[in-house]
Write a protein that holds these residues in place. Structure first.
Motif: not given
Length: 253
Positions: A59-66, A141-145, A172-174
């Motif tokens: 799984t690749l999670y997306l989230d915002t900068d904050n 949104l961008h990949p975070v983990m 695994h963190a970016v």
């Protein structure tokens, strides 16, 4: 249980997709799984594909900068979301998935077949996300983990429920940080009605195991990053440590 359960095919499981459901999670030592499920084999069938009964997911999670979605979850906000790309290694298929926890505490999921390229340059992905998260305009949104695990899925013979058993979990963190949890089992009961009769629910209660809110996404972030509101997850992190300390050291490969 893996070998003694009767099989069910992916096609036969279509009747229990449960894309709109109640979720109940249980977290305990993976060393307890063999004896715990031994008494349940007659009540459930196990998903089998090409002779295999356990499957690797990534799984690749997306989230915002904050970290909008992370903060929604740890603060207990209802009507919250997760956005992820999930690859089913057994089939090689990747979906862009959105999960929503509604104000009625139900889980609703939507997905489309879509490999990750770049959300910013993928009109189909952008339109899909905007359609289902309409209250937030122009989400950046961008990949975070990344998260990986092995899943076993069982389906009730006489009950309309699915149970997923996730083991061999890693994060695994970016930024390159990673952590593995080989001693944990995250078991999730998915049903149309919270009050449904479930042999599994009865068995866990008799074993003294109680439901616990547990988000792999939030826990992974808390374990890998110096992230805000980490203290809210302190009890979950202590639970992980407790299970690790009680886990048979000889069982860790």
């Amino acid at each position: 249980m893996i070998s003694s359960c009767s099989p069910i095919t992916l096609e036969e499981m279509d009747s229990v997709k449960l894309m709109n459901r109640f979720d109940t999670k249980y977290v305990f030592s993976s060393a307890k799984l063999p004896s715990f499920f031994e008494s349940l084999t007659s009540n459930y069938k196990i998903l089998e594909i090409s002779g295999e009964r356990s499957f690797r997911y990534n799984t690749l999670y997306l989230d915002t900068d904050n970290y909008l979605f992370y903060n929604q979850h740890v603060t207990g906000k209802l009507s919250r979301h997760k956005v992820r790309y999930r690859t089913y290694e057994s089939t090689g298929v990747t979906y862009l998935e959105i999960k929503k926890k509604t104000n009625q505490n139900r889980t609703v999921k939507w997905r489309i077949k879509k490999n990750f390229d770049s959300v910013e340059h993928d009109n189909e992905a952008t339109e899909f996300i905007q359609k289902h998260i309409s209250q937030h305009d122009n989400l950046d949104l961008h990949p975070v983990m990344r998260n990986g695990f092995t899943r076993i899925t069982i389906v009730g013979v006489d009950t309309h429920e699915r149970i997923t058993i996730d083991i061999n979990i890693d994060f695994h963190a970016v930024n390159g940080q990673s952590v593995s949890l080989p001693f944990i089992a995250i078991v999730e009961l998915k049903s149309e009605s919270f009050a449904c009769h479930s042999p599994f629910r009865s068995a866990v209660l008799q074993s003294g195991i109680h439901p616990v809110g547990f988000s792999k996404y939030c826990i992974g972030n808390a374990m890998l990053l110096d992230i805000q509101r980490k203290n809210i997850l302190k009890q979950r992190l202590l639970l992980i440590k407790k299970i690790e300390n009680e886990y048979p050291k000889s069982a860790v490969s």
